[in-house]
Design a protein around this motif. Structure first.
Motif, mmCIF file in Angstrom:
data_model
loop_
_atom_site.group_PDB
_atom_site.id
_atom_site.type_symbol
_atom_site.label_atom_id
_atom_site.label_comp_id
_atom_site.label_asym_id
_atom_site.label_seq_id
_atom_site.Cartn_x
_atom_site.Cartn_y
_atom_site.Cartn_z
ATOM 1 N N GLN A 1 0.833 -1.211 0.000
ATOM 2 C CA GLN A 1 0.000 0.000 0.000
ATOM 3 C C GLN A 1 0.867 1.260 0.000
ATOM 4 O O GLN A 1 0.572 2.230 -0.702
ATOM 5 N N ALA A 2 1.942 1.235 0.769
ATOM 6 C CA ALA A 2 2.826 2.401 0.823
ATOM 7 C C ALA A 2 3.520 2.631 -0.519
ATOM 8 O O ALA A 2 3.628 3.777 -0.991
ATOM 9 N N ARG A 3 3.992 1.566 -1.136
ATOM 10 C CA ARG A 3 4.667 1.717 -2.426
ATOM 11 C C ARG A 3 3.706 2.229 -3.496
ATOM 12 O O ARG A 3 4.079 3.054 -4.336
ATOM 13 N N LEU A 4 2.476 1.747 -3.473
ATOM 14 C CA LEU A 4 1.478 2.239 -4.438
ATOM 15 C C LEU A 4 1.242 3.733 -4.263
ATOM 16 O O LEU A 4 1.007 4.455 -5.237
ATOM 17 N N ALA A 5 1.301 4.194 -2.997
ATOM 18 C CA ALA A 5 1.066 5.608 -2.690
ATOM 19 C C ALA A 5 2.341 6.444 -2.801
ATOM 20 O O ALA A 5 2.300 7.658 -2.598
ATOM 21 N N GLY A 6 3.478 5.799 -3.108
ATOM 22 C CA GLY A 6 4.743 6.528 -3.202
ATOM 23 C C GLY A 6 5.281 6.980 -1.864
ATOM 24 O O GLY A 6 6.030 7.964 -1.785
ATOM 25 N N VAL A 7 4.947 6.249 -0.796
ATOM 26 C CA VAL A 7 5.372 6.611 0.553
ATOM 27 C C VAL A 7 6.537 5.706 0.977
ATOM 28 O O VAL A 7 6.413 4.482 0.932
#
Length: 490
Positions: free
Chosen positions: A176-182
């Motif tokens: 989820q973080a990688r999808l959001a660029g976090v």
């Protein structure tokens, strides 16, 4: 990076919304005196004088962030018990969003009680559950993260091995973080790091990295092997290994390695230092600092907390004070070659032109000063290779040097025109020159370019040798001869 740049970064910390996911616990300290032995058993009796309750585990990461002025939210699990209620209230009192905390019936909220006497830990009592959290809790927490991930600039996973960070939950959050660029920073636990695959970085200590990589770290070579193995196996942007009093090491794709020295002046207790490191590194990265500077700032913060007893935090003011001390401390200019090489590479990458010179500099005089100032003017910074005591004795006889190498190094480091001092034990500085590969190699006027050691190395990569005239009549030998002559006359 300069002190002012770090200061500016710390001022941006309150703009970085941070999500912490990890095992939550209460750290209880019972402080007292131990002056008697129990008549019931051969154990000390502790007379408790003071009690102190703090946030532990991932809660200490939240405490660190609060001390830095960083707004945060937490994802975790507590039991449906009194400790769970106390823990949530303690976290909420920091201003942390606790809506991501799930309550699991039948689970014991972690509470660790440490009995302290004479500034030492006598015993620790643990009350907790360590089994993996229930599938329903995993599902609930993943839904929360999915719904809220866009609010945050960085995610910290703080794994204390108490059952929260299961494979499903950890990989779900990372995805989820990688999808959001976090970016995702992980303080790991255990031997199987596969559940952290895809994170931005992980920060094990040397022992943990040895176990996880299967490589016993006992030398610079094995350290690099372990770091590079974990970097590639886990698909990280950078691999971070903390090394206690030796600082930390960063491993990058392509084989680049950076070793960051520690900044601790006194060490009383290393408890919670890892929480401080990952808190500062993560937020500094979210502020846009390069990884190496994130690590340097984190080291400054860790240097503060290890100087305190018990699990502690560092404020921006304390971190800046530690940075000021390091910047002003003359020893910071004196490096061994292993520490200097990565600094040189970073300086070159930023476009700096490096000048190198060398010598004994036994009894510093006016001629030395003017020579060193002229050498410094040949580029952007000056590195001085200083002959060790042993090498001077071989070159000039058993009566020299007059001043020992450590004193000479500190006197030279006090000069504004010198940026770094590195002591060498060989008869020539060739090994230093090969490692540093300076833009210019400066030597005194009693040399001709063809006689300068290292000329071929410097010229091979486009550099040049510069001969700087000496001040007439100024030399250490002359000073010694005059002293001896005056002594005989008297």
């Amino acid at each position: 990076m300069t002190y002012r740049t770090f200061e500016a970064a710390l001022k941006r910390f309150p703009n970085i919304h941070t999500l912490v996911v990890g095992d939550l616990m209460i750290d209880e300290y019972l402080w007292g005196n131990a002056e008697r032995i129990s008549p019931e058993a051969p154990v000390p009796v502790v007379d408790v004088l003071r009690e102190d309750t703090r946030l532990g585990g991932a809660g200490n990461v939240l405490h660190n962030l609060a001390a830095l002025g960083v707004p945060s939210a937490v994802v975790g699990v507590v039991g449906n018990d009194d400790n769970g209620t106390v823990l949530r209230n303690m976290i909420a009192a920091l201003g942390v969003d606790i809506s991501g905390i799930a309550v699991q019936n039948g689970r014991r909220t972690s509470r660790k009680t440490r009995v302290m006497a004479a500034h030492q830990q006598m015993v620790r009592i643990d009350r907790e559950s360590r089994e993996p959290i229930e599938a329903s809790a995993v599902d609930l927490l993943l839904r929360w993260v999915t719904a809220h991930i866009s609010r945050f600039q960085v995610v910290i996973l703080s794994d204390y091995g108490k059952g929260l960070l299961t494979q499903e939950l950890t990989q779900g959050i990372i995805q989820q973080a990688r999808l959001a660029g976090v970016p995702i920073f992980v303080d790991p636990k255990g031997n199987d790091y596969s559940l952290y695959r895809g994170a931005t970085t992980i920060t094990p200590n040397r022992k943990e990295a040895s176990l996880a990589s299967g490589i016993a770290i006992h030398s610079p070579q094995t350290l690099q092997q372990a770091g590079e193995k974990l970097l590639h196996e886990l698909d990280l942007e950078v691999m971070t290994i903390t090394r206690s009093e030796e600082g930390m090491s960063l491993f990058f794709p392509g084989g680049a390695v950076e070793h960051i020295p520690t900044m601790a002046r006194e060490v009383f207790d290393v408890s919670g230092a890892g929480d401080t490191v990952i808190s500062v590194m993560a937020v500094a990265h979210a502020c846009g600092l390069p990884f190496v500077d994130c690590a340097r700032l984190a080291n400054a913060a860790a240097g503060v907390v290890v100087g305190k007893l018990g699990t502690s935090v560092a404020t921006p003011e304390e971190i800046l004070e530690n940075l000021r001390w390091e910047q002003n401390h003359l020893g910071a200019k004196i490096k061994d070659l292993d520490a200097l090489v990565p600094i040189v590479e970073r300086l070159k990458q930023s476009g700096k032109k490096i000048v190198f010179t060398n010598g004994c500099f036994d009894i510093l005089h006016y001629g030395h000063i003017t020579y060193l100032q002229d050498a410094r003017n040949q580029g952007d910074l000056l590195i001085l290779g200083l002959n060790s005591d042993a090498s001077i004795r071989r070159l000039k006889g058993e009566s020299r040097p007059i001043i020992g190498q450590d004193e000479r190094a500190h006197v030279l480091a006090a000069l504004e025109c010198i940026d770094y001092v590195v002591i060498f034990d060989e008869d020539t500085p060739l090994r230093l020159i090969e490692a540093i590969q300076p833009y210019r190699l400066a030597k005194g006027g009693d040399y001709t370019p063809d006689k300068v050691v290292g000329r071929e190395v410097v010229e091979a990569h486009g550099g040049e040798v510069v001969i700087i005239p000496f001040v007439e009549g100024k030399s250490t030998t002359g000073i010694i001869e005059r002293i001896l002559a005056n002594r005989h006359e008297s």
